[in-house]
Write a protein that holds these residues in place. Sequence first.
Motif, PDB file in Angstrom:
ATOM      1  N   ASP A 163       0.831  -1.208   0.000  1.00 45.63           N
ATOM      2  CA  ASP A 163       0.000   0.000   0.000  1.00 45.63           C
ATOM      3  C   ASP A 163       0.865   1.257   0.000  1.00 45.63           C
ATOM      4  OD1 ASP A 163      -2.598  -1.407   0.374  1.00 45.63           O
ATOM      5  OD2 ASP A 163      -1.666  -1.993   2.265  1.00 45.63           O
ATOM      6  N   ARG A 164       1.939   1.209   0.797  1.00 42.57           N
ATOM      7  CA  ARG A 164       2.882   2.316   0.871  1.00 42.57           C
ATOM      8  C   ARG A 164       4.286   1.756   0.740  1.00 42.57           C
ATOM      9  NH1 ARG A 164       1.022   7.072   2.936  1.00 42.57           N
ATOM     10  NH2 ARG A 164       3.022   7.584   3.872  1.00 42.57           N
ATOM     11  N   GLU A 176       2.657   6.729  -0.758  1.00 39.81           N
ATOM     12  CA  GLU A 176       1.824   5.689  -1.331  1.00 39.81           C
ATOM     13  C   GLU A 176       2.558   5.038  -2.511  1.00 39.81           C
ATOM     14  OE1 GLU A 176      -2.008   7.044  -2.421  1.00 39.81           O
ATOM     15  OE2 GLU A 176      -2.589   7.633  -0.389  1.00 39.81           O
TER      16      GLU A 176
END
Length: 562
Positions: free
Chosen positions: A220-221, A235
């Motif tokens: 996700d990041r 991100e």
Amino acid sequence: MLVIKDLAVKFPSRFGDVTAIEDVDMTIAPGEIHGLVGESGAGKSTVGAAVIGLLPTPGYVAGGELTLGDTDLRALSREEAHRLRGDRISMIFQDPQTSLNPLMTVEDQLVETIQAHSDVGYEAAHKRAVDLLEEIGIENASARIKSYPHQFSGGMRQRVVIALALCTDPEVIIADEPTTALDVAVQSQVLELIRRLADTRGIAFMLITHDIGVIAQVADRVTVMRHGKVMESGETRQVLGAPEHPYTRALMAAVPPLDRRIERFAIPEPEAGGAGAGEAAERWLLEGVGGAATGLRVLDLSVQFAGTRTSLFKKPEPFTALHDISFEVRPGSIMGVVGESGSGKSTLAKVLTGLVSPASGQMHLGDAPLPGAKQRGRGHPSRQLIQMVFQDPYSSLNSRHRIGAILAEPLWLYGLVQEAGARRELAAQMLDLVGLPADAIDKYPHQFSGGQRQRIAVARALLARPRFLICDEPTSALDVSIQAEILNLLKDLQANFGLTILFITHNLTVVRQMADDMIVLRRGRIEEAGSTEAVFEAPQAEYTQKLLSLTPVMPREWQIAG
């Protein structure tokens, strides 16, 4: 939420404290997979070790904040930190074989871990262990739990390690290179499991890896590190889709694409070689070529190993590792060999090098037949003409010998250079040819990085003046920039000296860039063969299509040309 702020870690030495990481900031929310990416030595694993409290002695946290929810991790006593490990933070290590006790069944290890962290009896712990194995996707879990680690495949062992990490319902799991040595099919299964656990259990994952394709697929990041510092963070779509830092862009440019072939691999910062001494080694190698390049022909090759005895009264059935395979490697070309773990790739390499005897079939190096291992003594010409570069250069180099002695060995073994001083001089020239400084000759293997050790392994193989080079997963454990250096080196050597190369790997993106032709192995049989471009553009076998679909790649719009 795990919060890391201004983290610094130092290691004392006789010359003063060495700073491993500094000013590292990172937050990981529940259910988030946060990728931590960078080259070897960037400090990725040090961040994970600092969070879980497993820094190697004498390293220590020199500054910054580490908090998990309302808990200050730096303020915990030794006993409190020990209880927190497992209860709230768990870790998945790179090699599941070293994470599991080979003398204990999977059941014993899971039950022991569950009872160590919760007040439950054996029956309840056993039931929870079986439930965990079922949750992570091991079929017939109630029976397989009785097995020992060696009775599982690499992917299944990694699943068991994940089950151990889940035993205490942790809030955070640190996964340190959990898929590095796995083939694409098993890697896909493990990554899918990590994604599912983050989504269904709300576990926060710190995913440490050098594979940007993996990060693009599940994170996700992402935080990009170099030399112990954070280069860029945000991100995944933002950082990889529109990287701002030059190092991030350079790192992404070094990732080989799957959908097209490129001439050379981009390198963030190429290592400086010597001052031209490598030209002398190049001339020496060319003098030993002595004619046209040498090809390889394999016809109906089969390899069998003794089976496992299940009864005192029944003869064990042999296990067939290779089933009547036939292929040809064109002189001066690179042949790629791909397939899952257990497909027979490494067995093929061992047969060609004379480490294993075939059950049947024929092999020819050029026009000369290649006998089996028992008929191929030390004096057989193929011992010199066929050389191998192994997956782990540290294990293949004698840790007690200096580099000069390691490189001189093939020169005296094959009688190529008689005088010791001349052997040392040629070894130094070869180091320059592979891009290492002259003073490397007096150092030991442990004083080099993984990429540098692999360059030394290549130099040693070349000093035998081979005509056929076998590379068995030579870059699987290397980060993308070092991988690019090694692959560019192999391309140059193949082009300059007419080497014929058999390149074994589970990395399909590398095969597309390196190989002229390729074969796809599955369970000891050839599923597909042909020119590399033809196989990638229009794969015929369903198995090949499956491997291509499972390979993690960056979206085309994120790719950066080198």
